[in-house]
Design a protein around this motif. Structure first.
Motif, PDB file in Angstrom:
ATOM      1  N   VAL A  15       0.838  -1.199   0.000  1.00 24.08           N
ATOM      2  CA  VAL A  15       0.000   0.000   0.000  1.00 24.08           C
ATOM      3  C   VAL A  15       0.873   1.248   0.000  1.00 24.08           C
ATOM      4  O   VAL A  15       0.588   2.210  -0.727  1.00 24.08           O
ATOM      5  N   LYS A  16       1.949   1.249   0.784  1.00 20.79           N
ATOM      6  CA  LYS A  16       2.843   2.403   0.813  1.00 20.79           C
ATOM      7  C   LYS A  16       3.497   2.627  -0.541  1.00 20.79           C
ATOM      8  O   LYS A  16       3.619   3.756  -1.004  1.00 20.79           O
ATOM      9  N   HIS A  17       3.911   1.527  -1.198  1.00 19.72           N
ATOM     10  CA  HIS A  17       4.536   1.665  -2.512  1.00 19.72           C
ATOM     11  C   HIS A  17       3.525   2.171  -3.528  1.00 19.72           C
ATOM     12  O   HIS A  17       3.847   2.994  -4.369  1.00 19.72           O
ATOM     13  N   LEU A  58       3.037   5.869  -2.881  1.00 20.58           N
ATOM     14  CA  LEU A  58       4.192   6.638  -3.333  1.00 20.58           C
ATOM     15  C   LEU A  58       4.214   6.754  -4.852  1.00 20.58           C
ATOM     16  O   LEU A  58       4.467   7.831  -5.394  1.00 20.58           O
ATOM     17  N   LYS A  59       3.925   5.647  -5.540  1.00 19.69           N
ATOM     18  CA  LYS A  59       3.891   5.697  -6.991  1.00 19.69           C
ATOM     19  C   LYS A  59       2.817   6.647  -7.487  1.00 19.69           C
ATOM     20  O   LYS A  59       3.035   7.413  -8.432  1.00 19.69           O
ATOM     21  N   ALA A 114      -4.201  15.369  -1.435  1.00 17.42           N
ATOM     22  CA  ALA A 114      -5.135  14.397  -0.852  1.00 17.42           C
ATOM     23  C   ALA A 114      -4.471  13.034  -0.682  1.00 17.42           C
ATOM     24  O   ALA A 114      -4.692  12.359   0.338  1.00 17.42           O
ATOM     25  N   LEU A 115      -3.663  12.623  -1.647  1.00 17.55           N
ATOM     26  CA  LEU A 115      -2.961  11.338  -1.530  1.00 17.55           C
ATOM     27  C   LEU A 115      -1.949  11.364  -0.388  1.00 17.55           C
ATOM     28  O   LEU A 115      -1.769  10.369   0.320  1.00 17.55           O
ATOM     29  N   ILE A 116      -1.280  12.487  -0.210  1.00 20.81           N
ATOM     30  CA  ILE A 116      -0.312  12.607   0.885  1.00 20.81           C
ATOM     31  C   ILE A 116      -1.026  12.595   2.232  1.00 20.81           C
ATOM     32  O   ILE A 116      -0.560  11.978   3.193  1.00 20.81           O
ATOM     33  N   THR A 170      -3.960  11.301   3.167  1.00 15.01           N
ATOM     34  CA  THR A 170      -4.708  10.115   3.573  1.00 15.01           C
ATOM     35  C   THR A 170      -3.787   8.927   3.826  1.00 15.01           C
ATOM     36  O   THR A 170      -2.731   8.816   3.226  1.00 15.01           O
ATOM     37  N   LYS A 171      -4.192   8.068   4.752  1.00 11.32           N
ATOM     38  CA  LYS A 171      -3.422   6.866   5.037  1.00 11.32           C
ATOM     39  C   LYS A 171      -3.854   5.720   4.138  1.00 11.32           C
ATOM     40  O   LYS A 171      -3.040   4.917   3.730  1.00 11.32           O
ATOM     41  N   ASP A 172      -5.137   5.640   3.834  1.00 12.65           N
ATOM     42  CA  ASP A 172      -5.668   4.558   3.018  1.00 12.65           C
ATOM     43  C   ASP A 172      -6.142   5.129   1.689  1.00 12.65           C
ATOM     44  O   ASP A 172      -7.114   5.887   1.642  1.00 12.65           O
ATOM     45  N   ILE A 173      -5.463   4.758   0.614  1.00 12.94           N
ATOM     46  CA  ILE A 173      -5.819   5.319  -0.694  1.00 12.94           C
ATOM     47  C   ILE A 173      -6.861   4.473  -1.416  1.00 12.94           C
ATOM     48  O   ILE A 173      -7.182   4.745  -2.567  1.00 12.94           O
ATOM     49  N   SER A 174      -7.422   3.480  -0.736  1.00 13.55           N
ATOM     50  CA  SER A 174      -8.413   2.623  -1.387  1.00 13.55           C
ATOM     51  C   SER A 174      -9.664   3.407  -1.775  1.00 13.55           C
ATOM     52  O   SER A 174     -10.353   3.029  -2.717  1.00 13.55           O
ATOM     53  N   GLN A 175      -9.948   4.492  -1.080  1.00 12.12           N
ATOM     54  CA  GLN A 175     -11.113   5.306  -1.438  1.00 12.12           C
ATOM     55  C   GLN A 175     -10.916   6.018  -2.775  1.00 12.12           C
ATOM     56  O   GLN A 175     -11.881   6.425  -3.404  1.00 12.12           O
TER      57      GLN A 175
END
Length: 142
Positions: free
Chosen positions: A69-71, A74-75, A121-123, A125-130
């Motif tokens: 998820v972190k990778h 970051l991508k 917004a990506l930075i 948030t912790k969970d980018i699944s949304q």
């Protein structure tokens, strides 16, 4: 006379002790011995690596998920910074084709404002699944 003893005594001591001194031979091994040592070291390293890999997979399968998820996050952030005007980060997150086309035609929705807010917004948030598979033009508005 004292000066003579200072000169002669070390010479005499050196003469008698040098006869017993022997040079040790240089340590050398053959190529076959080197290959055996190298193979043994590789086996030991493989065994240790398997041990640690097994412990990591047994104890915490969530760690690998978290790293993925972190990778992915970051991508997505890097793509948003570099090619955000064309919506490449949205393609990476799995949006429909119409969103990147709209990003490209509007140069990121008004000269890059929308990709800038996407990156923020990506930075934040912790969970980018949304944000994954989100077909809205503005991904952070729901």
């Amino acid at each position: 006379m004292k000066n003579i003893y200072r000169i002669i005594l070390p010479i005499i001591i050196g003469y008698f002790t040098a006869g017993e001194a022997k040079a040790s031979p240089a340590v050398s091994i053959s190529y076959d011995q080197f290959q055996l040592i190298q193979a043994e070291l590789e086996l030991q390293l493989d065994a240790e690596l398997n041990h640690f890999t097994q412990r990591a997979s047994d104890s915490s399968p969530l760690i690998t998920n978290l790293e993925e998820v972190k990778h992915k996050k970051l991508k997505a952030i890097l793509l948003g910074v570099a090619l955000g005007h064309f919506g490449v980060h949205r393609i990476y997150l799995g949006t429909k084709a119409n969103v990147p086309i709209a990003y490209s035609l509007t140069l990121g929705g008004g000269l890059g404002l929308i990709p800038l807010v996407d990156v923020i917004a990506l930075i934040a948030t912790k969970d980018i699944s949304q944000y994954e598979n989100n077909s809205q033009f503005i991904m952070w508005m729901r």
